[in-house]
Write a protein that holds these residues in place. Structure first.
Motif, mmCIF file in Angstrom:
data_model
loop_
_atom_site.group_PDB
_atom_site.id
_atom_site.type_symbol
_atom_site.label_atom_id
_atom_site.label_comp_id
_atom_site.label_asym_id
_atom_site.label_seq_id
_atom_site.Cartn_x
_atom_site.Cartn_y
_atom_site.Cartn_z
ATOM 1 N N ASP A 1 -114.797 34.450 -55.081
ATOM 2 C CA ASP A 1 -113.987 33.968 -56.206
ATOM 3 C C ASP A 1 -114.106 34.864 -57.438
ATOM 4 O OD1 ASP A 1 -113.146 31.694 -54.743
ATOM 5 O OD2 ASP A 1 -115.014 30.655 -55.255
ATOM 6 N N LYS A 2 -114.506 36.124 -57.246
ATOM 7 C CA LYS A 2 -114.769 37.012 -58.385
ATOM 8 C C LYS A 2 -113.557 37.836 -58.814
ATOM 9 C CE LYS A 2 -119.149 35.873 -58.523
ATOM 10 N NZ LYS A 2 -119.672 35.010 -59.589
ATOM 11 N N ASP A 3 -112.432 37.680 -58.131
ATOM 12 C CA ASP A 3 -111.215 38.404 -58.503
ATOM 13 C C ASP A 3 -111.457 39.911 -58.565
ATOM 14 O OD1 ASP A 3 -108.526 38.656 -59.155
ATOM 15 O OD2 ASP A 3 -108.890 38.489 -61.309
ATOM 16 N N LEU A 4 -111.934 40.450 -57.468
ATOM 17 C CA LEU A 4 -112.351 41.853 -57.421
ATOM 18 C C LEU A 4 -111.183 42.794 -57.171
ATOM 19 C CD1 LEU A 4 -115.521 41.352 -55.200
ATOM 20 C CD2 LEU A 4 -115.487 41.732 -57.665
ATOM 21 N N LEU B 1 -115.691 50.806 -38.515
ATOM 22 C CA LEU B 1 -115.551 50.347 -39.901
ATOM 23 C C LEU B 1 -114.099 50.468 -40.374
ATOM 24 C CD1 LEU B 1 -118.853 51.844 -41.331
ATOM 25 C CD2 LEU B 1 -118.260 49.411 -41.270
ATOM 26 N N ARG B 2 -113.444 51.531 -39.977
ATOM 27 C CA ARG B 2 -112.023 51.662 -40.313
ATOM 28 C C ARG B 2 -111.209 50.575 -39.625
ATOM 29 N NH1 ARG B 2 -111.920 58.264 -39.861
ATOM 30 N NH2 ARG B 2 -112.395 58.693 -42.059
ATOM 31 N N ASP B 3 -111.564 50.285 -38.377
ATOM 32 C CA ASP B 3 -110.854 49.237 -37.650
ATOM 33 C C ASP B 3 -111.037 47.867 -38.314
ATOM 34 O OD1 ASP B 3 -109.996 51.093 -35.797
ATOM 35 O OD2 ASP B 3 -111.548 50.617 -34.314
ATOM 36 N N LEU B 4 -112.186 47.650 -38.941
ATOM 37 C CA LEU B 4 -112.438 46.381 -39.620
ATOM 38 C C LEU B 4 -111.600 46.225 -40.876
ATOM 39 C CD1 LEU B 4 -116.329 46.071 -39.319
ATOM 40 C CD2 LEU B 4 -114.622 44.674 -38.140
ATOM 41 N N GLY B 5 -111.132 47.359 -41.429
ATOM 42 C CA GLY B 5 -110.259 47.281 -42.592
ATOM 43 C C GLY B 5 -110.741 47.985 -43.837
ATOM 44 N N TYR B 6 -111.871 48.689 -43.762
ATOM 45 C CA TYR B 6 -112.344 49.418 -44.939
ATOM 46 C C TYR B 6 -111.357 50.529 -45.295
ATOM 47 C CZ TYR B 6 -116.941 47.184 -45.131
ATOM 48 O OH TYR B 6 -117.958 46.282 -45.269
ATOM 49 N N THR B 7 -111.074 50.662 -46.581
ATOM 50 C CA THR B 7 -110.144 51.690 -47.059
ATOM 51 C C THR B 7 -110.748 53.076 -46.943
ATOM 52 O OG1 THR B 7 -109.521 50.057 -48.751
ATOM 53 C CG2 THR B 7 -108.577 52.271 -48.948
ATOM 54 N N ILE C 1 -115.265 42.265 -44.438
ATOM 55 C CA ILE C 1 -114.349 42.906 -45.382
ATOM 56 C C ILE C 1 -112.914 42.458 -45.154
ATOM 57 C CG2 ILE C 1 -113.884 44.950 -43.950
ATOM 58 C CD1 ILE C 1 -114.397 44.795 -47.799
ATOM 59 N N GLU C 2 -112.601 42.010 -43.943
ATOM 60 C CA GLU C 2 -111.247 41.566 -43.625
ATOM 61 C C GLU C 2 -110.852 40.312 -44.415
ATOM 62 O OE1 GLU C 2 -114.035 39.979 -40.377
ATOM 63 O OE2 GLU C 2 -113.787 41.795 -41.593
ATOM 64 N N ASP C 3 -111.826 39.646 -45.020
ATOM 65 C CA ASP C 3 -111.537 38.456 -45.816
ATOM 66 C C ASP C 3 -111.158 38.786 -47.258
ATOM 67 O OD1 ASP C 3 -112.180 36.992 -43.581
ATOM 68 O OD2 ASP C 3 -114.189 36.430 -44.275
ATOM 69 N N PHE C 4 -111.186 40.076 -47.618
ATOM 70 C CA PHE C 4 -110.920 40.489 -48.991
ATOM 71 C C PHE C 4 -109.731 41.450 -49.034
ATOM 72 C CE2 PHE C 4 -115.278 39.151 -48.884
ATOM 73 C CZ PHE C 4 -115.516 38.565 -50.116
ATOM 74 N N ASP C 5 -108.762 41.147 -49.849
ATOM 75 C CA ASP C 5 -107.582 41.996 -50.008
ATOM 76 C C ASP C 5 -107.793 42.921 -51.208
ATOM 77 O OD1 ASP C 5 -105.086 43.115 -49.765
ATOM 78 O OD2 ASP C 5 -104.035 41.460 -50.767
ATOM 79 N N VAL C 6 -108.734 43.868 -51.038
ATOM 80 C CA VAL C 6 -109.083 44.789 -52.129
ATOM 81 C C VAL C 6 -109.322 46.177 -51.548
ATOM 82 C CG1 VAL C 6 -110.158 42.979 -53.526
ATOM 83 C CG2 VAL C 6 -111.557 44.304 -51.926
ATOM 84 N N GLU C 7 -109.331 47.174 -52.422
ATOM 85 C CA GLU C 7 -109.753 48.508 -51.995
ATOM 86 C C GLU C 7 -111.240 48.438 -51.680
ATOM 87 O OE1 GLU C 7 -109.186 53.186 -53.343
ATOM 88 O OE2 GLU C 7 -108.981 51.589 -54.839
#
Length: 360
Positions: free
Chosen positions: A282-285, A319-325, A299-305
């Motif tokens: 809930d930190k609005d990152l 790690l890339r497959d998991l969604g890390y930018t 990390i897939e639960d967060f829509d952030v860079e």
């Protein structure tokens, strides 16, 4: 059983590291001189004496119980240890060598922990070797059953993480050294400078924390004094074996920034990543940087860079497959941190500090 065709850490290596965490003075490897050579050599740098029975071809057929007794006696006479360990190997365990009988015959005035590990223990998962040490240590009265059960639970969860999110997923993973550390470091520093809300998550294994902690060891005020990053870490000094708790004490005393939330202990990395995610949800990152064991973090639960920093070149692709930018790899974390009680230089940490001067 999942078939994995790229090389993986073995149960024998995990046995050696876990005996080290028990603060054994000497480890006797019952096998050929070359078995687990690199790990054995590295542990010498951590103050553990590692010797071998040097099994040969004849011993594979006729047995080497006498060699083990002789080596135990010689090692005791040489080093006068209070606590010793015996690590089984493929050669000795497959032919059924009796470690407890050798301990009884040697009759040394110290405690000796026998561990019947070998490369194919269980399904070949490295954590099986660590679990064997914990069970044997309970039998020898070195640790409590309660502490062993807690650690075994963590190790089983670690295996699950590797098989579902890491490099034990059953396919060949080519080593990859990731993105440019310089480019990613500039991206992180620019985000802080531009008032982006950035969280740093230290989620790390044991002594490798000395390297990964260097990533957060910079003065954010030199970038943007009004934009302090969020920092959470698994640095609880009240959890784990004495050696592991001391690592947490050492690192917290040497950090330039204090963690605002402690997610757990250094041997709890399979679950502390989820504790960190719950705290940050809930930190609005705008950006999350996870270092140490980033594949445990959802990390897939967060829509952030996002940035992942790993010590495993075979983890870059997962790690890339998991969604890390962005994904970067630190090399030789174990070898750089064995024997130290101080934070050591990390390439990515150094790049972040350099980037502070580049982005004027």
């Amino acid at each position: 059983m999942i078939k994995i065709i790229h090389p993986r850490p073995s149960p024998i290596a995990a046995t050696l590291y876990t005996l080290r965490d028990m603060n054994v003075d000497v480890i006797v490897m019952h096998g050929p001189t070359g078995c687990c050579f690199r790990t054995a050599r590295l542990l010498e740098g951590d103050g553990v004496r590692v010797v071998t029975t040097g099994m040969s071809e004849n011993d594979f057929i006729l047995g080497a119980g006498e060699k083990l007794v002789e080596t135990l006696t010689e090692a005791y006479d040489l080093f006068k240890p209070k606590l010793m360990g015996i690590a089984g190997t493929c050669a000795s365990m497959i032919i059924g060598e009796d470690l407890k009988e050798a301990i009884a015959t040697a009759d040394l005035p110290c405690t000796v922990i026998p561990v019947e590990s070998h490369g194919g223990s269980g399904e070949g998962d490295n954590t099986v070797g660590a679990i064997m040490v914990l069970d044997a240590a309970v039998e020898c009265g070195v640790i409590t059953r309660e502490e062993a059960d807690r650690q075994i639970e963590m190790l089983e969860k670690a295996t699950e993480v590797e098989k579902t999110r890491g490099m034990a997923q059953g396919k060949y993973i080519k080593p990859n050294f990731g993105d440019s550390k310089e480019s990613v470091a500039k991206t992180v520093v620019k985000a802080l400078k531009d008032d982006k809300k950035v969280a740093f998550v230290l989620n790390v294994k044991k002594e490798t924390s000395y390297l990964f902690a260097d990533i957060i060891n910079f003065d954010y005020k030199e970038i943007n004094p009004d934009n302090k990053p969020i920092f959470v870490a698994n640095l609880d000094e009240n959890i784990g074996l004495p050696r592991i708790r001391q690592h947490a004490v050492n690192i917290k005393s040497q950090l330039d920034i204090e963690p605002e939330f402690i997610t757990g202990g250094l041997d709890e990395y399979p679950i502390t990543a989820n504790n960190a995610a719950e705290y940050l949800k809930d930190k609005d990152l705008d950006m999350i940087v996870v270092f140490g064991v980033p594949h445990a973090f959802p990390i897939e639960d967060f829509d952030v860079e996002s940035v992942a920093v790993t010590d495993g070149p075979r983890l870059v692709e997962p790690l890339r497959d998991l969604g890390y930018t962005h994904v970067v790899a630190e090399l030789d974390a174990h070898s750089k941190t064995l024997g130290t009680d101080e934070i050591v230089f990390s390439d990515f940490g150094g790049m972040i500090r350099s980037a502070i001067g580049w982005l004027d």
